[in-house]
Design a protein around this motif. Sequence first.
Motif, PDB file in Angstrom:
ATOM      1  N   THR A 171       0.849  -1.182   0.000  1.00 13.32           N
ATOM      2  CA  THR A 171       0.000   0.000   0.000  1.00 13.32           C
ATOM      3  C   THR A 171       0.890   1.239   0.000  1.00 13.32           C
ATOM      4  N   TRP A 172       0.883   1.974  -1.094  1.00 15.02           N
ATOM      5  CA  TRP A 172       1.749   3.145  -1.160  1.00 15.02           C
ATOM      6  C   TRP A 172       1.032   4.428  -0.754  1.00 15.02           C
ATOM      7  N   LEU A 173      -0.323   4.404  -0.776  1.00 15.11           N
ATOM      8  CA  LEU A 173      -1.090   5.607  -0.476  1.00 15.11           C
ATOM      9  C   LEU A 173      -2.356   5.258   0.285  1.00 15.11           C
ATOM     10  N   SER A 174      -2.620   6.018   1.353  1.00 11.48           N
ATOM     11  CA  SER A 174      -3.894   5.939   2.067  1.00 11.48           C
ATOM     12  C   SER A 174      -4.617   7.267   1.915  1.00 11.48           C
ATOM     13  N   ILE A 175      -5.850   7.205   1.400  1.00 12.39           N
ATOM     14  CA  ILE A 175      -6.684   8.399   1.278  1.00 12.39           C
ATOM     15  C   ILE A 175      -7.692   8.369   2.415  1.00 12.39           C
ATOM     16  N   LEU A 176      -7.692   9.401   3.248  1.00 14.00           N
ATOM     17  CA  LEU A 176      -8.477   9.423   4.477  1.00 14.00           C
ATOM     18  C   LEU A 176      -9.640  10.410   4.322  1.00 14.00           C
ATOM     19  N   VAL A 177     -10.853   9.881   4.393  1.00  9.11           N
ATOM     20  CA  VAL A 177     -12.053  10.689   4.140  1.00  9.11           C
ATOM     21  C   VAL A 177     -12.935  10.687   5.387  1.00  9.11           C
ATOM     22  N   PRO A 178     -12.928  11.769   6.166  1.00 14.78           N
ATOM     23  CA  PRO A 178     -13.832  11.863   7.320  1.00 14.78           C
ATOM     24  C   PRO A 178     -15.229  12.275   6.864  1.00 14.78           C
ATOM     25  N   VAL A 179     -16.245  11.713   7.481  1.00 19.32           N
ATOM     26  CA  VAL A 179     -17.623  11.947   7.046  1.00 19.32           C
ATOM     27  C   VAL A 179     -18.465  12.412   8.220  1.00 19.32           C
ATOM     28  N   TYR A 180     -19.159  13.531   8.030  1.00 18.74           N
ATOM     29  CA  TYR A 180     -20.147  13.970   9.008  1.00 18.74           C
ATOM     30  C   TYR A 180     -21.209  14.808   8.300  1.00 18.74           C
ATOM     31  N   ASN A 181     -22.389  14.228   8.153  1.00 16.16           N
ATOM     32  CA  ASN A 181     -23.549  14.916   7.573  1.00 16.16           C
ATOM     33  C   ASN A 181     -23.235  15.541   6.208  1.00 16.16           C
ATOM     34  N   GLY A 211      -5.961   2.856  -8.122  1.00 11.19           N
ATOM     35  CA  GLY A 211      -5.637   1.499  -8.538  1.00 11.19           C
ATOM     36  C   GLY A 211      -5.076   0.677  -7.406  1.00 11.19           C
ATOM     37  N   ASP A 212      -4.293  -0.334  -7.741  1.00  8.90           N
ATOM     38  CA  ASP A 212      -3.685  -1.185  -6.731  1.00  8.90           C
ATOM     39  C   ASP A 212      -2.756  -0.361  -5.842  1.00  8.90           C
ATOM     40  N   GLY A 213      -2.726  -0.722  -4.598  1.00  6.75           N
ATOM     41  CA  GLY A 213      -1.829  -0.053  -3.663  1.00  6.75           C
ATOM     42  C   GLY A 213      -2.391   1.205  -3.046  1.00  6.75           C
ATOM     43  N   VAL A 214      -3.679   1.497  -3.305  1.00  4.12           N
ATOM     44  CA  VAL A 214      -4.311   2.683  -2.733  1.00  4.12           C
ATOM     45  C   VAL A 214      -5.395   2.240  -1.754  1.00  4.12           C
ATOM     46  N   GLN A 215      -5.236   2.595  -0.506  1.00  7.02           N
ATOM     47  CA  GLN A 215      -6.221   2.316   0.537  1.00  7.02           C
ATOM     48  C   GLN A 215      -7.138   3.519   0.687  1.00  7.02           C
ATOM     49  N   LEU A 226       0.002   9.653   3.181  1.00  8.82           N
ATOM     50  CA  LEU A 226      -1.356   9.975   3.620  1.00  8.82           C
ATOM     51  C   LEU A 226      -1.878  11.172   2.843  1.00  8.82           C
ATOM     52  N   TRP A 227      -3.133  11.049   2.389  1.00  8.40           N
ATOM     53  CA  TRP A 227      -3.796  12.164   1.695  1.00  8.40           C
ATOM     54  C   TRP A 227      -5.147  12.361   2.371  1.00  8.40           C
ATOM     55  N   PHE A 228      -5.302  13.499   3.057  1.00 10.44           N
ATOM     56  CA  PHE A 228      -6.564  13.838   3.706  1.00 10.44           C
ATOM     57  C   PHE A 228      -7.481  14.498   2.680  1.00 10.44           C
ATOM     58  N   LEU A 229      -8.687  13.981   2.537  1.00  9.38           N
ATOM     59  CA  LEU A 229      -9.650  14.537   1.581  1.00  9.38           C
ATOM     60  C   LEU A 229     -10.974  14.745   2.290  1.00  9.38           C
ATOM     61  N   ASP A 230     -11.467  15.978   2.311  1.00 12.37           N
ATOM     62  CA  ASP A 230     -12.763  16.249   2.925  1.00 12.37           C
ATOM     63  C   ASP A 230     -13.878  15.657   2.065  1.00 12.37           C
ATOM     64  N   THR A 239       1.306  31.933   1.066  1.00  9.97           N
ATOM     65  CA  THR A 239      -0.006  31.817   0.431  1.00  9.97           C
ATOM     66  C   THR A 239      -1.126  31.768   1.459  1.00  9.97           C
ATOM     67  N   GLY A 240      -0.823  31.301   2.658  1.00  4.52           N
ATOM     68  CA  GLY A 240      -1.860  31.141   3.671  1.00  4.52           C
ATOM     69  C   GLY A 240      -2.763  29.949   3.443  1.00  4.52           C
ATOM     70  N   GLN A 241      -2.433  29.104   2.461  1.00  4.83           N
ATOM     71  CA  GLN A 241      -3.259  27.939   2.139  1.00  4.83           C
ATOM     72  C   GLN A 241      -2.709  26.736   2.914  1.00  4.83           C
ATOM     73  N   LEU A 242      -3.094  26.639   4.182  1.00  5.17           N
ATOM     74  CA  LEU A 242      -2.512  25.651   5.083  1.00  5.17           C
ATOM     75  C   LEU A 242      -3.423  24.459   5.311  1.00  5.17           C
ATOM     76  N   HIS A 243      -4.392  24.240   4.427  1.00 11.71           N
ATOM     77  CA  HIS A 243      -5.308  23.121   4.565  1.00 11.71           C
ATOM     78  C   HIS A 243      -4.579  21.793   4.358  1.00 11.71           C
ATOM     79  N   ALA A 244      -5.120  20.756   4.983  1.00  9.83           N
ATOM     80  CA  ALA A 244      -4.471  19.441   4.953  1.00  9.83           C
ATOM     81  C   ALA A 244      -4.585  18.774   3.600  1.00  9.83           C
ATOM     82  N   TRP A 245      -5.664  19.037   2.852  1.00  5.48           N
ATOM     83  CA  TRP A 245      -5.941  18.243   1.656  1.00  5.48           C
ATOM     84  C   TRP A 245      -5.092  18.619   0.442  1.00  5.48           C
ATOM     85  N   SER A 246      -4.287  19.668   0.535  1.00  7.53           N
ATOM     86  CA  SER A 246      -3.379  20.004  -0.564  1.00  7.53           C
ATOM     87  C   SER A 246      -1.941  19.579  -0.263  1.00  7.53           C
ATOM     88  N   LYS A 247      -1.775  18.739   0.748  1.00  9.02           N
ATOM     89  CA  LYS A 247      -0.441  18.301   1.163  1.00  9.02           C
ATOM     90  C   LYS A 247      -0.459  16.806   1.446  1.00  9.02           C
TER      91      LYS A 247
END
Length: 340
Positions: A2-12, A29-33, A87-91, A163-171
Amino acid sequence: MTWLSILVPVYNVAPYLEECLQSVLDQAGDGVQVLVLDDRSTDGSWELMQQLARRWPGRLQLMRHERNAGLSAARNTMIDAATGDYLWFLDSDDKLLPDAIGALSDIVRQHAPDAVLCDFSVWREAPRLKHRLRGEAHRHSFQGPARQRLQDRGALLAGLLRTGQLHAWSKISRRSLWGADLRFPAGRYFEDMMTMPQMALRCDSFYYCPQPWVAYRQRGDSILASMTASKAVDQSAALEPLARALQGDALRSEGRLQFALACQAARNLIGALRFLRRQQASLPPAQCQALARQFLEDFDRISPLPLQALRQAYGRRGMWLRAWKLRSWERWARQQGEAA
Protein backbone atom coordinates in the motif's frame (compact mmCIF):
# COMPACT_ATOMS: atom_id res chain seq x y z
CA MET A 1 2.08 -3.04 -0.97
CA THR A 2 0.00 0.00 0.00
CA TRP A 3 1.75 3.14 -1.16
CA LEU A 4 -1.09 5.61 -0.48
CA SER A 5 -3.89 5.94 2.07
CA ILE A 6 -6.68 8.40 1.28
CA LEU A 7 -8.48 9.42 4.48
CA VAL A 8 -12.05 10.69 4.14
CA PRO A 9 -13.83 11.86 7.32
CA VAL A 10 -17.62 11.95 7.05
CA TYR A 11 -20.15 13.97 9.01
CA ASN A 12 -23.55 14.92 7.57
CA VAL A 13 -22.42 15.16 3.95
CA ALA A 14 -24.88 12.78 2.30
CA PRO A 15 -25.55 15.09 -0.70
CA TYR A 16 -21.85 15.19 -1.60
CA LEU A 17 -20.37 11.89 -0.45
CA GLU A 18 -21.00 9.74 -3.52
CA GLU A 19 -19.42 12.29 -5.85
CA CYS A 20 -16.40 12.56 -3.57
CA LEU A 21 -15.79 8.81 -3.36
CA GLN A 22 -16.52 8.30 -7.05
CA SER A 23 -13.77 10.82 -7.87
CA VAL A 24 -11.34 8.75 -5.80
CA LEU A 25 -12.29 5.28 -7.02
CA ASP A 26 -12.30 6.37 -10.66
CA GLN A 27 -8.53 6.66 -10.43
CA ALA A 28 -7.41 4.63 -7.39
CA GLY A 29 -5.64 1.50 -8.54
CA ASP A 30 -3.68 -1.19 -6.73
CA GLY A 31 -1.83 -0.05 -3.66
CA VAL A 32 -4.31 2.68 -2.73
CA GLN A 33 -6.22 2.32 0.54
CA VAL A 34 -9.42 4.36 0.85
CA LEU A 35 -10.47 4.83 4.47
CA VAL A 36 -13.89 6.39 5.12
CA LEU A 37 -14.88 7.18 8.71
CA ASP A 38 -18.34 8.23 9.80
CA ASP A 39 -18.28 10.53 12.83
CA ARG A 40 -21.84 9.60 13.85
CA SER A 41 -23.72 11.42 11.11
CA THR A 42 -27.42 12.07 11.56
CA ASP A 43 -28.36 12.60 7.90
CA GLY A 44 -28.02 9.06 6.54
CA SER A 45 -24.36 9.35 5.55
CA TRP A 46 -23.49 6.08 7.33
CA GLU A 47 -26.20 4.17 5.47
CA LEU A 48 -25.01 5.71 2.20
CA MET A 49 -21.45 4.64 2.98
CA GLN A 50 -22.64 1.05 3.40
CA GLN A 51 -24.54 1.19 0.10
CA LEU A 52 -21.48 2.52 -1.71
CA ALA A 53 -19.28 -0.14 -0.15
CA ARG A 54 -21.62 -2.79 -1.55
CA ARG A 55 -21.53 -1.11 -4.96
CA TRP A 56 -17.71 -1.10 -4.92
CA PRO A 57 -16.90 -4.32 -3.03
CA GLY A 58 -13.47 -4.42 -1.43
CA ARG A 59 -12.55 -0.89 -2.42
CA LEU A 60 -13.69 1.11 0.60
CA GLN A 61 -12.62 0.47 4.19
CA LEU A 62 -15.42 1.74 6.41
CA MET A 63 -14.99 2.93 9.98
CA ARG A 64 -17.35 4.53 12.49
CA HIS A 65 -16.89 6.40 15.74
CA GLU A 66 -18.95 5.35 18.74
CA ARG A 67 -19.90 8.99 19.30
CA ASN A 68 -19.41 12.28 17.48
CA ALA A 69 -15.87 13.50 18.16
CA GLY A 70 -15.16 16.10 15.47
CA LEU A 71 -12.98 16.39 12.39
CA SER A 72 -9.63 16.27 14.19
CA ALA A 73 -10.52 13.10 16.06
CA ALA A 74 -11.79 11.47 12.85
CA ARG A 75 -8.55 12.20 11.04
CA ASN A 76 -6.51 10.97 14.00
CA THR A 77 -8.40 7.69 14.10
CA MET A 78 -7.75 7.15 10.41
CA ILE A 79 -4.05 8.00 10.75
CA ASP A 80 -3.79 5.16 13.26
CA ALA A 81 -5.60 2.78 10.87
CA ALA A 82 -3.74 3.79 7.70
CA THR A 83 -1.19 1.43 6.14
CA GLY A 84 0.00 3.46 3.15
CA ASP A 85 3.45 5.00 2.86
CA TYR A 86 1.76 8.35 2.16
CA LEU A 87 -1.36 9.97 3.62
CA TRP A 88 -3.80 12.16 1.70
CA PHE A 89 -6.56 13.84 3.71
CA LEU A 90 -9.65 14.54 1.58
CA ASP A 91 -12.76 16.25 2.92
CA SER A 92 -15.94 14.39 2.03
CA ASP A 93 -17.65 17.36 0.37
CA ASP A 94 -14.67 17.90 -1.96
CA LYS A 95 -13.36 15.70 -4.76
CA LEU A 96 -10.19 14.69 -6.56
CA LEU A 97 -9.71 16.04 -10.05
CA PRO A 98 -8.94 13.56 -12.87
CA ASP A 99 -5.49 11.94 -12.85
CA ALA A 100 -4.53 13.47 -9.50
CA ILE A 101 -3.49 10.08 -8.10
CA GLY A 102 -1.61 9.21 -11.29
CA ALA A 103 0.35 12.47 -11.14
CA LEU A 104 1.13 11.89 -7.48
CA SER A 105 2.26 8.33 -8.21
CA ASP A 106 4.71 9.56 -10.84
CA ILE A 107 6.22 12.08 -8.43
CA VAL A 108 6.53 9.55 -5.62
CA ARG A 109 8.09 6.97 -7.91
CA GLN A 110 10.62 9.38 -9.41
CA HIS A 111 11.48 11.59 -6.44
CA ALA A 112 10.18 9.97 -3.20
CA PRO A 113 9.84 13.27 -1.28
CA ASP A 114 8.58 13.47 2.29
CA ALA A 115 5.72 15.72 1.19
CA VAL A 116 4.02 16.58 -2.10
CA LEU A 117 2.12 19.86 -2.46
CA CYS A 118 -0.61 20.48 -5.02
CA ASP A 119 -2.88 23.33 -6.04
CA PHE A 120 -6.68 23.33 -6.02
CA SER A 121 -9.74 24.81 -7.66
CA VAL A 122 -12.73 26.33 -5.91
CA TRP A 123 -15.88 24.36 -6.67
CA ARG A 124 -19.15 26.29 -6.63
CA GLU A 125 -22.59 25.08 -7.58
CA ALA A 126 -23.28 28.32 -9.46
CA PRO A 127 -19.99 30.06 -10.38
CA ARG A 128 -20.21 33.68 -11.45
CA LEU A 129 -17.97 35.93 -13.49
CA LYS A 130 -16.43 37.48 -10.37
CA HIS A 131 -15.32 34.01 -9.24
CA ARG A 132 -13.55 33.39 -12.54
CA LEU A 133 -11.91 36.80 -12.36
CA ARG A 134 -10.57 35.90 -8.92
CA GLY A 135 -8.78 32.94 -10.44
CA GLU A 136 -10.77 30.35 -8.53
CA ALA A 137 -10.20 27.75 -11.25
CA HIS A 138 -6.59 27.53 -10.11
CA ARG A 139 -5.56 28.53 -6.61
CA HIS A 140 -1.93 28.15 -5.58
CA SER A 141 -1.12 26.49 -2.27
CA PHE A 142 2.61 27.29 -2.34
CA GLN A 143 4.86 30.14 -3.40
CA GLY A 144 8.27 28.97 -4.51
CA PRO A 145 10.16 26.58 -6.80
CA ALA A 146 8.05 23.96 -8.58
CA ARG A 147 8.50 20.57 -10.24
CA GLN A 148 11.68 19.67 -8.41
CA ARG A 149 12.65 17.82 -5.27
CA LEU A 150 13.99 20.27 -2.70
CA GLN A 151 15.61 19.81 0.69
CA ASP A 152 14.94 23.16 2.30
CA ARG A 153 12.59 23.33 5.28
CA GLY A 154 12.79 27.11 5.33
CA ALA A 155 11.61 27.36 1.73
CA LEU A 156 8.81 24.89 2.44
CA LEU A 157 7.45 26.71 5.50
CA ALA A 158 7.87 30.18 4.04
CA GLY A 159 6.21 29.16 0.76
CA LEU A 160 3.21 27.71 2.58
CA LEU A 161 2.83 30.66 4.93
CA ARG A 162 3.09 33.21 2.13
CA THR A 163 -0.01 31.82 0.43
CA GLY A 164 -1.86 31.14 3.67
CA GLN A 165 -3.26 27.94 2.14
CA LEU A 166 -2.51 25.65 5.08
CA HIS A 167 -5.31 23.12 4.57
CA ALA A 168 -4.47 19.44 4.95
CA TRP A 169 -5.94 18.24 1.66
CA SER A 170 -3.38 20.00 -0.56
CA LYS A 171 -0.44 18.30 1.16
CA ILE A 172 0.33 14.61 0.80
CA SER A 173 2.84 13.45 3.39
CA ARG A 174 4.76 10.38 4.46
CA ARG A 175 2.94 8.47 7.18
CA SER A 176 6.24 8.16 9.06
CA LEU A 177 6.12 11.91 9.75
CA TRP A 178 2.99 11.44 11.84
CA GLY A 179 4.45 10.21 15.09
CA ALA A 180 2.46 9.96 18.30
CA ASP A 181 3.32 13.60 19.03
CA LEU A 182 1.83 14.91 15.79
CA ARG A 183 -1.94 14.75 15.58
CA PHE A 184 -4.79 17.16 14.82
CA PRO A 185 -6.01 19.02 17.95
CA ALA A 186 -9.35 17.61 19.06
CA GLY A 187 -12.08 20.13 19.72
CA ARG A 188 -10.32 23.03 18.01
CA TYR A 189 -11.13 25.04 14.89
CA PHE A 190 -8.45 25.96 12.31
CA GLU A 191 -6.97 22.55 13.05
CA ASP A 192 -5.17 22.40 9.70
CA MET A 193 -3.33 25.64 10.42
CA MET A 194 -2.31 24.29 13.81
CA THR A 195 -1.03 21.01 12.41
CA MET A 196 0.24 21.17 8.84
CA PRO A 197 3.11 23.62 9.47
CA GLN A 198 4.37 21.25 12.15
CA MET A 199 4.26 18.41 9.63
CA ALA A 200 6.21 20.55 7.17
CA LEU A 201 8.81 21.28 9.83
CA ARG A 202 9.57 17.53 9.95
CA CYS A 203 10.14 17.18 6.20
CA ASP A 204 13.63 16.63 4.86
CA SER A 205 12.38 16.99 1.29
CA PHE A 206 9.34 18.16 -0.65
CA TYR A 207 7.98 18.53 -4.18
CA TYR A 208 5.49 21.13 -5.40
CA CYS A 209 3.28 20.35 -8.40
CA PRO A 210 1.55 23.59 -9.50
CA GLN A 211 -1.56 21.84 -10.82
CA PRO A 212 -5.02 21.63 -9.21
CA TRP A 213 -5.59 18.12 -7.89
CA VAL A 214 -8.47 18.91 -5.53
CA ALA A 215 -11.80 20.61 -6.14
CA TYR A 216 -12.64 22.45 -2.93
CA ARG A 217 -16.36 22.94 -2.44
CA GLN A 218 -17.24 26.43 -1.23
CA ARG A 219 -20.13 26.07 1.22
CA GLY A 220 -22.07 28.73 3.05
CA ASP A 221 -21.57 27.02 6.41
CA SER A 222 -17.77 26.97 6.28
CA ILE A 223 -15.74 28.03 9.33
CA LEU A 224 -14.99 31.48 7.93
CA ALA A 225 -18.57 32.01 6.83
CA SER A 226 -19.97 31.15 10.27
CA MET A 227 -17.49 32.65 12.71
CA THR A 228 -18.09 32.61 16.45
CA ALA A 229 -16.06 33.87 19.38
CA SER A 230 -14.54 30.44 19.97
CA LYS A 231 -13.57 30.14 16.30
CA ALA A 232 -11.99 33.60 16.37
CA VAL A 233 -9.99 32.62 19.46
CA ASP A 234 -8.71 29.50 17.70
CA GLN A 235 -7.87 31.46 14.54
CA SER A 236 -5.91 34.03 16.52
CA ALA A 237 -3.77 31.36 18.23
CA ALA A 238 -3.60 28.83 15.38
CA LEU A 239 0.11 29.33 14.65
CA GLU A 240 1.21 29.11 18.28
CA PRO A 241 2.25 25.42 17.96
CA LEU A 242 4.52 26.34 15.05
CA ALA A 243 6.00 29.28 16.93
CA ARG A 244 6.77 27.01 19.89
CA ALA A 245 8.29 24.37 17.62
CA LEU A 246 10.57 26.98 16.04
CA GLN A 247 11.98 28.08 19.38
CA GLY A 248 15.64 27.11 19.37
CA ASP A 249 15.52 26.18 15.67
CA ALA A 250 17.94 28.01 13.40
CA LEU A 251 15.12 28.48 10.92
CA ARG A 252 13.49 31.10 13.14
CA SER A 253 16.29 33.55 12.36
CA GLU A 254 15.81 33.26 8.58
CA GLY A 255 14.47 36.52 7.19
CA ARG A 256 12.18 34.86 4.60
CA LEU A 257 10.51 32.72 7.28
CA GLN A 258 10.25 35.56 9.77
CA PHE A 259 8.40 37.70 7.24
CA ALA A 260 6.14 34.87 6.06
CA LEU A 261 5.20 33.84 9.61
CA ALA A 262 4.57 37.45 10.61
CA CYS A 263 2.33 37.94 7.54
CA GLN A 264 0.20 34.92 8.36
CA ALA A 265 0.01 35.91 12.02
CA ALA A 266 -1.23 39.32 10.86
CA ARG A 267 -3.87 37.71 8.61
CA ASN A 268 -5.08 35.69 11.59
CA LEU A 269 -5.12 38.77 13.80
CA ILE A 270 -7.17 40.75 11.28
CA GLY A 271 -9.54 37.82 10.73
CA ALA A 272 -10.22 37.53 14.47
CA LEU A 273 -10.61 41.29 14.85
CA ARG A 274 -12.98 41.45 11.89
CA PHE A 275 -15.30 39.02 13.70
CA LEU A 276 -15.01 41.07 16.87
CA ARG A 277 -15.95 44.32 15.15
CA ARG A 278 -18.93 42.73 13.40
CA GLN A 279 -20.22 41.27 16.66
CA GLN A 280 -19.25 44.16 18.90
CA ALA A 281 -22.82 45.32 19.47
CA SER A 282 -23.98 41.87 20.57
CA LEU A 283 -21.08 41.07 22.93
CA PRO A 284 -20.62 42.38 26.48
CA PRO A 285 -18.11 45.27 26.55
CA ALA A 286 -15.86 43.42 28.97
CA GLN A 287 -15.67 40.44 26.60
CA CYS A 288 -14.82 42.69 23.65
CA GLN A 289 -12.08 44.31 25.69
CA ALA A 290 -10.65 40.96 26.77
CA LEU A 291 -10.76 39.48 23.27
CA ALA A 292 -9.08 42.50 21.67
CA ARG A 293 -6.25 42.25 24.18
CA GLN A 294 -5.99 38.50 23.71
CA PHE A 295 -5.75 38.75 19.92
CA LEU A 296 -2.95 41.34 20.16
CA GLU A 297 -1.12 39.21 22.71
CA ASP A 298 -1.45 36.16 20.47
CA PHE A 299 0.19 38.06 17.63
CA ASP A 300 3.04 39.22 19.85
CA ARG A 301 3.61 35.67 21.06
CA ILE A 302 3.56 34.11 17.58
CA SER A 303 5.09 36.65 15.22
CA PRO A 304 8.89 36.99 14.98
CA LEU A 305 8.29 40.64 14.00
CA PRO A 306 6.43 43.18 16.15
CA LEU A 307 3.54 44.97 14.46
CA GLN A 308 5.57 48.10 13.79
CA ALA A 309 8.44 46.10 12.27
CA LEU A 310 5.98 44.20 10.04
CA ARG A 311 4.44 47.47 8.83
CA GLN A 312 7.93 48.72 8.00
CA ALA A 313 8.70 45.48 6.16
CA TYR A 314 5.52 45.94 4.13
CA GLY A 315 6.62 49.47 3.28
CA ARG A 316 10.06 48.37 2.11
CA ARG A 317 8.38 45.93 -0.25
CA GLY A 318 5.96 48.54 -1.59
CA MET A 319 3.01 46.82 0.11
CA TRP A 320 1.50 50.10 1.26
CA LEU A 321 -2.11 48.92 1.37
CA ARG A 322 -1.19 46.05 3.68
CA ALA A 323 0.75 48.39 5.95
CA TRP A 324 -2.18 50.81 6.15
CA LYS A 325 -4.69 48.02 6.76
CA LEU A 326 -2.59 46.50 9.53
CA ARG A 327 -2.15 49.89 11.20
CA SER A 328 -5.89 50.59 11.04
CA TRP A 329 -6.79 47.27 12.65
CA GLU A 330 -4.09 47.65 15.30
CA ARG A 331 -5.44 51.06 16.30
CA TRP A 332 -8.99 49.75 16.50
CA ALA A 333 -7.89 46.75 18.61
CA ARG A 334 -5.93 48.90 21.03
CA GLN A 335 -8.87 51.25 21.40
CA GLN A 336 -11.12 48.31 22.26
CA GLY A 337 -8.55 46.83 24.64
CA GLU A 338 -8.22 50.11 26.51
CA ALA A 339 -11.97 50.81 26.68
CA ALA A 340 -13.44 51.12 30.15
